[in-house]
Motif scaffolding. Sequence first.
Motif, short mmCIF file in Angstrom:
data_model
loop_
_atom_site.label_atom_id
_atom_site.label_comp_id
_atom_site.label_asym_id
_atom_site.label_seq_id
_atom_site.Cartn_x
_atom_site.Cartn_y
_atom_site.Cartn_z
N HIS A 197 0.86 -1.19 0.00
CA HIS A 197 0.00 0.00 0.00
C HIS A 197 0.89 1.24 0.00
O HIS A 197 1.45 1.62 1.03
CB HIS A 197 -0.92 0.01 1.23
N HIS A 228 1.30 5.33 -1.85
CA HIS A 228 0.81 6.39 -2.74
C HIS A 228 1.98 6.79 -3.63
O HIS A 228 2.53 7.88 -3.51
CB HIS A 228 0.27 7.56 -1.92
N GLU A 280 -7.31 3.09 -3.35
CA GLU A 280 -7.76 2.87 -2.00
C GLU A 280 -9.23 3.24 -1.88
O GLU A 280 -9.64 4.33 -2.24
CB GLU A 280 -6.86 3.74 -1.10
N HIS A 297 -5.77 -2.36 4.82
CA HIS A 297 -4.50 -1.66 4.97
C HIS A 297 -4.36 -1.00 6.35
O HIS A 297 -5.33 -0.51 6.90
CB HIS A 297 -4.36 -0.67 3.79
N ASP A 342 2.56 2.92 3.23
CA ASP A 342 1.63 4.05 3.03
C ASP A 342 2.46 5.24 2.52
O ASP A 342 2.14 6.39 2.80
CB ASP A 342 0.85 4.40 4.29
ZN LIG Z 1 -3.22 5.16 1.97
#
Ligand SMILES: [Zn+2]
Length: 224
Positions: free
Chosen positions: A8, A10, A75, A134, A182
């Motif tokens: 997970h 970005h 997400e 997540h 993350d």
């Molecule tokens: Zn996230």
Amino acid sequence: MITYYDAHCHYSNLGKIYNDFFIAAVSVDYRSSLKTLALKTKNILKGMGMHPWYINKLEVKKILKTVQKADFIGEVGLDFKYSKVNREIQKEIFNYFINISKEMDKTLNIHAYAAWKEAFRLLLRNDVKRAILHWYNGPLELLKDIEGAGYFITINPSFTYKEKHRKVLEKASLEIILTESDGGYVYNNRLLEPDDIKLVIDEICKTKGINKVELLERIEKNLN
Ligand SMILES: [Zn+2]
């Protein structure tokens, strides 16, 4: 070369190459879905979706077009603490993406902060087969049910300094564990990055009493 798994991230916010990582790159809205879709980086899976903080009904149909080209959906999910969007609308949008994931046979990468039980209930009710919860920091008693359903949770660097998150790691079976950064998200004034996962791996090894090679193999298996 060691491959670490970031389930997970970005990634489109980072714009950097992380050579020893295999990354699941999530998106949170239409704009970031387009950015993720345009990535040329190797060793990434591309996810498109609408985060519960950024729900915009006008964008749902547009995001759907990107989802058709995605490797997974995310997400998406629920957030009963930080999202300003009405809970019923959050559930409606989450259900929408759940149905799309089933139609298209794509894994869901889920945010369910302060809404773990509700998100899990919706997944079960819809007979979802593949889901990643997540940064799981929900009820410990739900972990067995998550395992029973065949879903996964991700362990985030935060567990090295947050007691509640550490308890999740202690209690969760290795069969359901994935690692994540993350990355691209700023948490406690610090930009998270895939490299943080190296520390996570060391800590999981210590907590679970296994070596790094075994753990990385286990995570690879879980991801497939
Ligand atoms: Zn996230």
